[in-house]
Design an enzyme around this catalytic site. Structure first.
Site, short mmCIF file in Angstrom:
data_model
loop_
_atom_site.label_atom_id
_atom_site.label_comp_id
_atom_site.label_asym_id
_atom_site.label_seq_id
_atom_site.Cartn_x
_atom_site.Cartn_y
_atom_site.Cartn_z
CD GLN A 34 -1.14 -0.39 3.70
OE1 GLN A 34 -1.19 0.39 4.64
NE2 GLN A 34 -1.87 -1.51 3.65
CG HIS A 83 -0.41 5.87 3.90
ND1 HIS A 83 -1.57 5.14 3.92
CD2 HIS A 83 0.45 5.26 4.75
CE1 HIS A 83 -1.43 4.12 4.74
NE2 HIS A 83 -0.21 4.16 5.27
CD GLU A 96 2.15 4.54 8.15
OE1 GLU A 96 0.99 4.89 8.40
OE2 GLU A 96 2.44 3.47 7.60
CG HIS A 130 3.95 1.34 3.73
ND1 HIS A 130 3.56 2.49 3.08
CD2 HIS A 130 2.93 1.04 4.59
CE1 HIS A 130 2.38 2.88 3.53
NE2 HIS A 130 1.97 2.03 4.46
NE ARG A 176 -7.06 -3.16 1.39
CZ ARG A 176 -8.35 -2.92 1.45
NH1 ARG A 176 -9.03 -2.75 0.33
NH2 ARG A 176 -8.97 -2.87 2.60
#
Length: 322
Positions: A98, A100, A117, A175, A195
């Site tokens: 996936q 972001h 993150e 990642h 995804r």
């Protein structure tokens, strides 16, 4: 009244999760599995509930709305939203590959902020690994072709992991958490995930889980991950505790702290603090003599301006602030 607030976490039962958060970290639920425990959450998809004191039973989001931004601290003034989402993640199986989006893309397309993150490896099975960026730079055309041909995993960067490892996942970085890994994740307050590849799995409805290939093509950095430069930050004095700075960026600063006996810490008016107990137990007491007992798997929110507080016990914690 400002005081240390113990939080009750909303729980998620995604298909790849396990039972460690129930069995080892004390998460009480009727769910068969707990994939994620949202330890600090003020998001439409999950909200922490305050478990003690005058605000017991309120969501943290509702309490903050009544108090105003002062209890979040000066560093949060430029954020139009609560900035952090902190999770414990139990990956019994592989998560999807996936990515972001960054803030600009996410706000324009999804109506919320993007997601940068950080992962701290709490525990892992021998031989566990995760996916982190690409082995080498590839073109957008190759990326799209490999997705269609199911050969994407041939060019992604697979990294073996060990307890205590840290990974900084900047927005746009491909990642995937691998099976057998337990993670503490500190992230921007966003739930937008694209995804790319999902091992052909089906969801609870028996249908293949949705992929977001076109959006992933728009936002993915098609290169190896870059080293994360730790920004200069004020290091708090952790009297009596061993502290390790894990990450510092415009969205969060995070420490790993080992408490062995008594420790004295400080929560100033620059930022709120939150910490999650990864192992052991401790008691936190502020200057107004509010006392909270915490055990493995529990999280506390400290409003900005709380002042000095003391920890007593033997514990391993992750502390985050702005």
């Amino acid at each position: 009244m400002l005081y240390p607030m113990k939080l009750i976490a909303p729980l998620k039962d995604y298909i790849w999760g396990g039972t460690r958060l129930k069995e080892e970290y004390g998460k009480k639920t009727d769910l068969d599995k707990v994939s994620e425990s949202w330890e600090l959450a003020c998001h439409k998809d999950g909200k922490s509930v305050i478990a003690n004191g005058e605000a017991e039973g309120q969501t943290l989001e509702d309490w903050l709305a009544k108090q105003g931004k002062e209890v979040l601290g000066k560093h949060v003034e430029n954020f139009p939203y609560f900035p952090l989402l902190i999770k414990l993640i139990d990956a019994k199986d592989n998560l999807s590959v996936q990515v972001h989006p960054d803030n600009d893309y996410a706000q324009r397309v999804e109506g919320e902020y993007g997601k940068t993150e950080m992962w701290y490896i709490v525990d892992c099975e021998p031989g566990a690994s995760l996916l982190y960026g690409f082995q080498h730079e590839i073109s957008k055309e190759e990326f799209e072709r490999r997705i269609k041909e199911n050969t994407l995993l041939d060019v992604v960067n697979r990294v073996p992991v060990h307890k205590g490892d840290v990974f900084f996942i900047d927005s746009g970085t491909l990642h995937a958490i691998g099976k057998g890994i337990l993670i503490c994740e500190i992230q921007q307050n966003s739930n937008t995930t694209y995804r790319i590849y999902d091992y052909g799995r089906v969801g609870k409805d028996g249908k293949p889980r949705e992929l977001h290939v076109q959006k992933a093509l728009d936002v993915t950095k098609l290169e190896p991950p870059k080293a994360h430069p730790t920004l200069a930050c004020d290091i708090d004095i952790f009297a009596g505790a061993k502290a390790r700075l894990l990450a510092s960026c415009e969205y969060f600063t995070t420490y790993h702290i080992t408490v062995d006996g008594k420790s004295a810490l400080f929560c100033g008016d620059d930022s709120f603090q939150s910490f999650t107990v990864l192992d052991g137990s401790l008691v936190i007491k502020d200057e107004a003599d509010h006392k909270v007992e915490l055990t493995k798997g529990e999280t506390v929110f400290l409003p900005a301006g709380l002042g000095r507080y003391k920890l007593k016990g033997q514990a391993e914690i992750i502390l985050s602030k702005l």
